[in-house]
Design an enzyme around this catalytic site. Structure first.
Site, PDB file in Angstrom:
ATOM      1  N   ASP A 103       0.818  -1.223   0.000  1.00 10.49           N
ATOM      2  CA  ASP A 103       0.000   0.000   0.000  1.00 10.49           C
ATOM      3  C   ASP A 103       0.845   1.263   0.000  1.00 10.49           C
ATOM      4  OD1 ASP A 103       0.764  -0.617   2.703  1.00 10.49           O
ATOM      5  OD2 ASP A 103      -0.820   0.685   3.466  1.00 10.49           O
ATOM      6  N   GLU A 164       0.220  -1.230   5.838  1.00 13.65           N
ATOM      7  CA  GLU A 164       1.308  -0.675   6.662  1.00 13.65           C
ATOM      8  C   GLU A 164       1.107   0.810   6.911  1.00 13.65           C
ATOM      9  OE1 GLU A 164       5.058   1.086   7.931  1.00 13.65           O
ATOM     10  OE2 GLU A 164       3.951   1.592   6.125  1.00 13.65           O
TER      11      GLU A 164
END
Ligand SMILES: [Zn+2]
Length: 411
Positions: A103, A164
């Site tokens: 991400d 994350e």
């Protein structure tokens, strides 16, 4: 110990700058903001193809269920993307855990979507440094290691999680589980712009207060209203008293939502707070003090507050096996002519989670770049091959027995 023994293996990475640059550019062009599940699924497919080609077996790990508080104060379920787990030599005794994230902080509608190479050769695009370039560094180092004569002696597990950037809440269980089975962790966050690595990292906590009162018309029934925004203000001032009490422990009132119109006494106010501390005892202290203030603070008659959240990234300290691993990284960097230095940071990442699970780790082995989390994010393509060599040499030195394995933090 010298890298000359490994010159031939290391030289396999020479000439890969263009391949790594092209792959990073292609992956940067795929929007994979933490909430963009479709984009994350595309990144999952892309990395599955690449890591399978490098010799790994792929698994997809569903995200753990998690809740958040909406800006109206409701508990809502959040669904994150799947994490990728790639494994090689799962039966080996010695194990290396490599982690990265699919991400980015740039949502689907972001204006920052298209990577470019600037005239000076710098790569500019979403996630080029944080951390699509880093995944490419990890991939090429792992591929070269697996095809070396030591390739079957050490287990390599790779986790690429999908959340994350929002604190790894849905992948923390997977990170902890795999970290408990490994000897060292290599994490591919970008190095600082001057090439410095992050050493000790502050821990972090997210807290949300949902303050509730009673709505009333500001003109007709003002006196029966219980103002949740005022209650939140009293609570925030009480919590703010904790700032400055402990060195390096900070509490930031970051976001506040409340009220619907100026002529309505507000019945709900949501306050979001981030806590940072550089020592475990200080982080624990802030956590318990926030809970104490929540219990004791006088918010005003008829006003209550609920607390959601807590510490999600424990403090990562520079000690024991982590320090041994840093010294090995420094030695390997010296052999490759890369000066390695490290500095403590108030930022945190999955390296914090790995350390909490007892795993010595270095968490800035990715590309050299900067201005991350902004539309000026950049990476230096000429750093890609040297950084891949750095990881490869660390793995070779450990696998060959030329360097001792660092002690686990829980040993
Ligand atoms: Zn990152």
């Amino acid at each position: 110990m010298t890298s000359s023994n490994f010159a031939e293996v290391l030289s396999k990475l020479d000439g890969l700058t263009e391949t790594m640059t092209n792959r990073t550019m292609a992956w940067s062009a795929i929007n994979s903001g933490t909430a963009n599940l479709e984009g994350l699924a595309t990144m999952a497919d892309e990395t599955e193809a690449a890591f399978t080609d490098a010799g790994f077996k792929a698994e997809r790990i569903p995200p753990a269920p998690m809740t958040e508080i909406s800006d109206k104060g409701e508990v809502i379920e959040i669904v994150r993307g799947e994490a990728m787990l790639f494994r090689a030599n799962p039966g080996a005794n010695r194990r290396i855990l490599m982690t990265g994230h699919l991400d980015t902080v740039f949502p689907k509608g972001s204006h920052f979507q298209t990577p470019v190479i600037r005239p000076d050769g710098t790569m500019h695009g979403p996630g080029v440094a944080d951390m699509k370039g880093g995944i490419c560094v990890m991939l090429e180092a792992a591929r070269a290691f697996l095809s070396s004569s030591y390739g079957e002696t050490v287990g390599i597990d790779v986790i690429l999680n999908a959340d994350e950037e929002t604190g790894s809440h849905a992948s923390a269980g997977l990170l902890a589980k795999m970290a408990k089975e490994a000897d060292i962790g290599l994490v591919y966050e970008p190095a600082l712009p001057d090439g410095t690595l992050a050493g000790a990292r502050a821990g972090s906590g997210h807290y949300t207060f949902t303050v509730r009162g009673l709505a009333a018309h500001a003109g007709r029934e003002f006196h029966i209203g219980k103002n949740a925004i005022l209650g939140a203000a009293r609570l925030m001032l009480a919590v703010d008293e904790l700032n400055g009490v402990r060195d390096g422990a900070t509490i930031n009132m970051g976001v506040i939502d409340g009220g619907v119109a100026t002529n309505v006494v507000p019945d709900t106010c949501v306050v979001r707070i981030n806590v940072r501390a550089r020592r475990t005892e200080d982080l624990n202290w802030v956590d318990s003090e926030i809970r104490r203030v929540h219990e004791e603070a006088d918010l005003g008659e008829g006003i209550t507050a609920e607390l959601h959240g807590g510490v999600h990234r424990p403090v990562k300290e520079m000690k024991g096996g982590t320090e041994e691993l840093f010294n090995l990284v420094k030695k390997a960097g010296g052999d490759l002519g890369i000066g390695i230095d490290w500095a403590p940071t108030g930022g945190c990442c999955d390296g914090n989670n790995l350390a909490e699970a007892g795993l010595p780790n270095v968490d800035t082995l990715g590309v050299v770049g900067g201005k991350i989390h902004s539309d000026q994010e950049y990476a230096h393509p000429e750093s890609f091959v040297p950084r891949a060599k750095l990881s490869l040499l660390i793995m070779l030195l450990l696998a060959s027995g030329q360097a001792p394995w660092p002690k686990r933090l829980d040993a």
